[in-house]
Design an enzyme around this catalytic site. Structure first.
Site, PDB file in Angstrom:
ATOM      1  N   SER A   1      28.087 -14.061 -24.344  1.00  0.00           N
ATOM      2  CA  SER A   1      27.923 -13.735 -22.819  1.00  0.00           C
ATOM      3  C   SER A   1      27.825 -14.915 -21.985  1.00  0.00           C
ATOM      4  O   SER A   1      28.084 -14.707 -20.630  1.00  0.00           O
ATOM      5  CB  SER A   1      26.670 -12.552 -22.494  1.00  0.00           C
TER       6      SER A   1
ATOM      7  N   LYS B   1      20.499 -16.308 -19.762  1.00  0.00           N
ATOM      8  CA  LYS B   1      21.704 -16.069 -18.630  1.00  0.00           C
ATOM      9  C   LYS B   1      21.505 -17.112 -17.841  1.00  0.00           C
ATOM     10  O   LYS B   1      20.679 -17.930 -17.873  1.00  0.00           O
ATOM     11  CB  LYS B   1      21.317 -14.811 -17.858  1.00  0.00           C
TER      12      LYS B   1
END
Length: 278
Positions: free
Chosen positions: A42, A119
């Site tokens: 990701s 993230k």
């Protein structure tokens, strides 16, 4: 008798040494740095599957999330950080708290399932964010974007999970070259980083998100292959992340392996050892 006493003392000293070592390691991990292994794609290309890094816990101060979770499925051990430091939970505050900055790559605890995520922080408290045709808009203005060729990787199984990457140039046979469009994104404040895209999908067209006070909005750099704040917690996403759920900032990759195991030395990525995260 003396030999038995000596043997007993030796065993006791060994146990004490192990206990002290575990206590020191626990304090070190709680207060300073926590190891983190990248399990998914990701955050490509900033972070690749198999990157190993230490998370700087001093960057944002301490909360209940700073305590380590201890999970050993083989022996049925599952001690959550909240079980250890739950007395610090509940008021969304931190001890010696430092404010995160837009563009930081952050490890945080999922507000619902308690899993650790990594993230990029793109939305601060009070911000309004929206994806329009694949472009991030912050407070009504599009972020800076500059085309930067393609990100390429082999169409092979990656990491312990053995998943194949998604490709913009599908179909790609195993062993072929998987390509994704790369752009350099510049956030308000001047932080720049690479993002990659696979295609047009629903996460490229979203509603306006209003980040509540005391919360943050995160997105993966691999924009079309990231479960992040664009998806509400009620349907399995990350949603808005409370300040107290931040664990620390990812500053530097220490080691990296492209194989199914870090023991496969022929898959080590020596060019990523001690590489700064930006």
């Amino acid at each position: 008798m003396a030999s038995k006493t000596t043997a007993g003392n030796s065993i006791l000293e060994t146990i004490k040494t192990i206990v002290y070592a575990l206590l020191i390691a626990g304090v070190f991990r709680t207060l300073f740095f926590q190891p983190f292994w990248i399990p998914s794609g990701s955050m490509k290309e900033t972070l690749l599957v198999g990157d190993f890094l230490f998370v700087n816990k001093m960057a944002y101060g301490y909360s209940y999330a700073s305590c380590p979770s201890i999970r050993l499925g083989a022996v049925g051990l599952n001690i959550d950080a909240q079980d250890i430091c739950g007395f610090l939970d509940g008021d969304n505050s931190r001890i010696l708290g430092g404010e995160p900055e837009r563009g930081d790559v952050v490890v945080f605890r999922h507000p619902v399932n308690r899993t650790d995520y990594i993230k990029r922080l793109v939305g601060l408290p009070g911000d309004k964010l929206q994806m329009k045709d694949g472009v991030l808009h912050i407070n009504g203005a599009a972020v800076g974007l500059m085309d930067d060729g393609d990100f390429e990787e082999a169409m092979e199984r990656q990491g312990p999970q053995g998943n194949f990457p998604r490709c913009e140039n599908d179909p790609v046979g195993q062993g072929g070259v998987c390509k994704k469009s790369r752009q350099i994104e510049t956030l308000p404040g001047g932080t720049s980083h690479a993002i990659i895209n696979i295609g047009n999908q629903s996460s490229d067209h979203t509603k306006v998100y209003h980040v509540p006070e005391g919360h943050f909005f995160f997105m993966g750099d691999n924009r079309d292959n990231s479960t992040d704040s664009r998806v509400p917690q009620a349907v399995g996403g990350v949603g808005y992340v409370p300040f107290e759920n931040l664990i620390g900032r990812a500053d530097r990759i220490m080691f990296s392996s492209a194989g199914r195991s870090m023991l496969f030395f022929w898959t080590w990525r020596s060019d990523r050892f001690f590489k700064a995260v930006s």
